[in-house]
Design an enzyme around this catalytic site. Structure first.
Site, PDB file in Angstrom:
ATOM      1  N   ARG A 106       0.825  -1.220   0.000  1.00 18.16           N
ATOM      2  CA  ARG A 106       0.000   0.000   0.000  1.00 18.16           C
ATOM      3  C   ARG A 106       0.854   1.263   0.000  1.00 18.16           C
ATOM      4  NH1 ARG A 106      -5.628  -0.582   1.928  1.00 18.16           N
ATOM      5  NH2 ARG A 106      -5.992  -2.782   1.676  1.00 18.16           N
ATOM      6  N   TYR A 218       0.680 -13.045  -0.580  1.00 24.78           N
ATOM      7  CA  TYR A 218       1.134 -12.679  -1.932  1.00 24.78           C
ATOM      8  C   TYR A 218       2.353 -11.763  -1.848  1.00 24.78           C
ATOM      9  CZ  TYR A 218      -2.021  -8.679  -1.010  1.00 24.78           C
ATOM     10  OH  TYR A 218      -2.667  -7.609  -0.453  1.00 24.78           O
ATOM     11  N   ASP A 284     -15.180   3.307   0.284  1.00 27.97           N
ATOM     12  CA  ASP A 284     -15.731   2.767   1.519  1.00 27.97           C
ATOM     13  C   ASP A 284     -16.806   3.664   2.124  1.00 27.97           C
ATOM     14  OD1 ASP A 284     -14.094   0.597   1.297  1.00 27.97           O
ATOM     15  OD2 ASP A 284     -13.006   0.910   3.180  1.00 27.97           O
TER      16      ASP A 284
HETATM   17  C1  LIG Z   1      -7.488  -6.709   5.599  1.00 27.09           C
HETATM   18  C2  LIG Z   1      -7.913  -5.921   4.387  1.00 27.09           C
HETATM   19  C3  LIG Z   1      -7.450  -6.296   3.135  1.00 27.09           C
HETATM   20  C4  LIG Z   1      -7.879  -5.623   1.991  1.00 27.09           C
HETATM   21  N1  LIG Z   1      -7.405  -6.016   0.781  1.00 27.09           N
HETATM   22  C5  LIG Z   1      -7.831  -5.374  -0.348  1.00 27.09           C
HETATM   23  C6  LIG Z   1      -7.346  -5.773  -1.633  1.00 27.09           C
HETATM   24  O1  LIG Z   1      -6.515  -6.680  -1.754  1.00 27.09           O
HETATM   25  N2  LIG Z   1      -7.830  -5.123  -2.733  1.00 27.09           N
HETATM   26  C7  LIG Z   1      -8.742  -4.103  -2.644  1.00 27.09           C
HETATM   27  O2  LIG Z   1      -9.156  -3.558  -3.684  1.00 27.09           O
HETATM   28  N3  LIG Z   1      -9.208  -3.695  -1.431  1.00 27.09           N
HETATM   29  C8  LIG Z   1      -8.774  -4.299  -0.296  1.00 27.09           C
HETATM   30  N4  LIG Z   1      -9.218  -3.890   0.936  1.00 27.09           N
HETATM   31  C9  LIG Z   1     -10.193  -2.780   1.018  1.00 27.09           C
HETATM   32  C10 LIG Z   1      -9.522  -1.425   0.862  1.00 27.09           C
HETATM   33  O3  LIG Z   1      -8.451  -1.284   1.766  1.00 27.09           O
HETATM   34  C11 LIG Z   1     -10.528  -0.309   1.097  1.00 27.09           C
HETATM   35  O4  LIG Z   1     -11.750  -0.627   0.496  1.00 27.09           O
HETATM   36  C12 LIG Z   1      -9.987   0.980   0.469  1.00 27.09           C
HETATM   37  O5  LIG Z   1      -8.795   1.373   1.106  1.00 27.09           O
HETATM   38  C13 LIG Z   1     -11.032   2.082   0.541  1.00 27.09           C
HETATM   39  O6  LIG Z   1     -10.481   3.247  -0.004  1.00 27.09           O
HETATM   40  P1  LIG Z   1     -11.151   4.663   0.287  1.00 27.09           P
HETATM   41  O7  LIG Z   1     -10.295   5.645  -0.440  1.00 27.09           O
HETATM   42  O8  LIG Z   1     -12.601   4.600  -0.005  1.00 27.09           O
HETATM   43  O9  LIG Z   1     -11.050   4.846   1.855  1.00 27.09           O
HETATM   44  P2  LIG Z   1      -9.795   4.881   2.828  1.00 27.09           P
HETATM   45  O10 LIG Z   1      -8.652   4.141   2.260  1.00 27.09           O
HETATM   46  O11 LIG Z   1     -10.290   4.510   4.172  1.00 27.09           O
HETATM   47  O12 LIG Z   1      -9.377   6.429   2.828  1.00 27.09           O
HETATM   48  C14 LIG Z   1     -10.146   7.406   3.490  1.00 27.09           C
HETATM   49  C15 LIG Z   1      -9.233   8.594   3.767  1.00 27.09           C
HETATM   50  O13 LIG Z   1     -10.031   9.635   4.307  1.00 27.09           O
HETATM   51  C16 LIG Z   1      -9.375  10.197   5.422  1.00 27.09           C
HETATM   52  N5  LIG Z   1     -10.432  10.758   6.294  1.00 27.09           N
HETATM   53  C17 LIG Z   1     -11.379  10.084   6.991  1.00 27.09           C
HETATM   54  N6  LIG Z   1     -12.164  10.928   7.658  1.00 27.09           N
HETATM   55  C18 LIG Z   1     -11.728  12.188   7.371  1.00 27.09           C
HETATM   56  C19 LIG Z   1     -12.131  13.490   7.771  1.00 27.09           C
HETATM   57  N7  LIG Z   1     -13.177  13.682   8.597  1.00 27.09           N
HETATM   58  N8  LIG Z   1     -11.444  14.562   7.291  1.00 27.09           N
HETATM   59  C20 LIG Z   1     -10.382  14.383   6.432  1.00 27.09           C
HETATM   60  N9  LIG Z   1      -9.932  13.154   6.037  1.00 27.09           N
HETATM   61  C21 LIG Z   1     -10.609  12.073   6.494  1.00 27.09           C
HETATM   62  C22 LIG Z   1      -8.639   9.026   6.056  1.00 27.09           C
HETATM   63  O14 LIG Z   1      -7.578   9.461   6.880  1.00 27.09           O
HETATM   64  C23 LIG Z   1      -8.160   8.280   4.806  1.00 27.09           C
HETATM   65  O15 LIG Z   1      -6.920   8.752   4.342  1.00 27.09           O
HETATM   66  C24 LIG Z   1      -8.786  -4.534   2.106  1.00 27.09           C
HETATM   67  C25 LIG Z   1      -9.229  -4.125   3.363  1.00 27.09           C
HETATM   68  C26 LIG Z   1      -8.801  -4.806   4.504  1.00 27.09           C
HETATM   69  C27 LIG Z   1      -9.285  -4.356   5.858  1.00 27.09           C
END
Ligand SMILES: Cc1cc2nc3c(=O)[nH]c(=O)nc-3n(C[C@H](O)[C@H](O)[C@H](O)COP(=O)(O)OP(=O)(O)OC[C@H]3O[C@@H](n4cnc5c(N)ncnc54)[C@H](O)[C@@H]3O)c2cc1C
Length: 379
Positions: A106, A218, A284
């Site tokens: 990551r 992996y 998410d």
């Molecule tokens: C064990 C595990 C394994 C996984 N493996 C995979 C995989 O192999 N492949 C895959 O596609 N997905 C995988 N996932 C899922 C993936 O990690 C998430 O779905 C993905 O990171 C979501 O991205 P996002 O940008 O929506 O949210 P996030 O990555 O959660 O990013 C949200 C960002 O918003 C910021 N934030 C939150 N609230 C605020 C606020 N109020 N003000 C300002 N900033 C804020 C946070 O700090 C963060 O940087 C895995 C998850 C887990 C738990």
């Protein structure tokens, strides 16, 4: 000059959205609460549906320098250690789904994304800023932000909540805030390639299935390290206890791990909405799912690509077009991920039936079952 799109959160979804908007000539501002973008040590699988989009943003060479393209997925029965099935990835994945299947650390993915963000003058990333609320107006949208104890409001054309599982922007879309506890926990670690037992080669994504638990291994860091995720019921069980009855290679691997981080797992019930007025959700924040299909980040990347396209097209109601394009797929992910983990964690007779079915089903039929995920294309 048109006002920027305001993005809450610089995770994989938020950064990809900023880059995709810039590619279409639209400016954006990303607000991230963390003071630095330093991802914790763990891996992420970038399936072809995600790779296709990242390659389209020009990130392919940067990703290829630090990621791996596994030859296949090797699925084993954890208690006996016997191989149940091997599915081809590598060149076969690229032929079938038109883009590479990559696995990456990551921190390396985030470094590639943020280097591209830094090099792009039409998007601004501000760290150490907490988004408090999102506001929706007739001809614009706003974010109330806090930095160093001071609050202020920033105005933009649209607001996008890319703020993850505990999204605050979700409130402006009038969606339920509660997340679902899944009763599961992920233990994660990264170890050096040399520490791996020979029976778990880094040429493949290895999946070990056991009653109530599974493990995925992996390569990351261009093959120098191995990412390990062990998922099972939440409780006081250590990784060593979890695999105590598994075959020797899995036990050896777990014993060799330097340290584990713990991630209690949550998801969200599918919601039939991803926007309201001039506020939209991606990743998410919209559709958190269990990681059993390895698709949370990939779907965030897909959301970003579609949202950038509709905003770039200048349609009269771009967020309605975004929701129409994404909603069925977004609603499918959390439930499909729950179904997959129920299959992965089967025990007793059900597990024996699953193992027999896996052995008897041709790889081509199993790959066909993945087409809806990996073969996705926008439009
Ligand atoms: C064990 C595990 C394994 C996984 N493996 C995979 C995989 O192999 N492949 C895959 O596609 N997905 C995988 N996932 C899922 C993936 O990690 C998430 O779905 C993905 O990171 C979501 O991205 P996002 O940008 O929506 O949210 P996030 O990555 O959660 O990013 C949200 C960002 O918003 C910021 N934030 C939150 N609230 C605020 C606020 N109020 N003000 C300002 N900033 C804020 C946070 O700090 C963060 O940087 C895995 C998850 C887990 C738990």
């Amino acid at each position: 000059m048109t006002r920027p799109v305001l993005i809450a959160g610089a995770g994989i979804g938020g950064l990809t959205l900023g880059l995709a908007l810039a590619q279409r000539g639209l400016s954006s501002e990303i607000f991230e609460r963390a003071p630095a973008l330093d991802e914790v040590g763990a891996g992420v699988q970038l399936a072809p549906n995600a790779s296709r989009i990242l390659d389209g943003l020009g990130l392919g060479p940067a990703l290829d320098a630090v990621s791996c393209r596994p030859e296949g997925v090797a699925i084993s029965d954890a208690p006996s250690g016997s191989r149940l099935k091997t599915l081809p990835l590598g060149a076969a994945a690229e032929r079938r789904w038109g883009a590479p299947y990559r696995v990456i650390h990551r921190a390396d993915l985030q470094a590639a994304l943020s280097a591209a963000v830094d090099a792009n003058p039409s998007l601004r990333l501000t760290l150490g800023v907490r988004v408090l609320t999102a506001g929706d107006g007739l001809d614009g949208a706003s974010l109330e932000i806090e930095t160093g104890g001071e609050r202020r409001t920033v105005d933009g054309s649209f607001v996008v909540g890319a703020d993850g599982l505990r999204s605050v922007v979700r409130q402006a879309v009038k969606l339920p805030e509660a997340v679902r506890a899944t009763g599961l926990i992920a233990h994660r670690t990264v170890l050096t390639a040399e520490a791996l037992p020979e029976a778990i080669p880094l040429t493949h994504v290895s999946v070990w299935l056991a009653p109530g638990a599974h493990m995925v291994v992996y390569p990351v860091r261009a093959g120098r390290e191995a990412n390990v995720v062990l998922i099972g019921a939440l409780g006081a069980t250590t990784p060593e206890e979890r695999v105590a009855r598994w075959a020797a290679p899995a036990r050896k691997l777990v014993a060799a791990a330097p340290r584990w981080t713990e991630w209690p797992l949550f998801d969200r019930a599918p919601a039939a909405r991803m926007r309201r007025g001039r506020v939209a959700l991606i990743g998410d924040a919209a559709h958190a799912a269990l990681p059993s299909l390895g698709q949370g980040a990939a779907f965030a990347i897909e959301d970003a690509a579609v949202l950038a396209r509709v905003l770039g097209d200048g349609a009269p109601d771009p967020l309605a077009a975004y929701e129409t394009a994404r909603i069925m797929r977004a609603m499918r992910l959390p439930e499909a991920s729950r179904r997959q983990i129920a299959i992965d964690h089967m025990g007793g007779l059900a597990a024996r039936a699953r193992n027999l079915a896996l052995a008897a089903t041709p790889a081509s039929a199993l790959l066909r079952g993945l087409d809806w995920i990996y073969g996705w294309r926008d439009g």
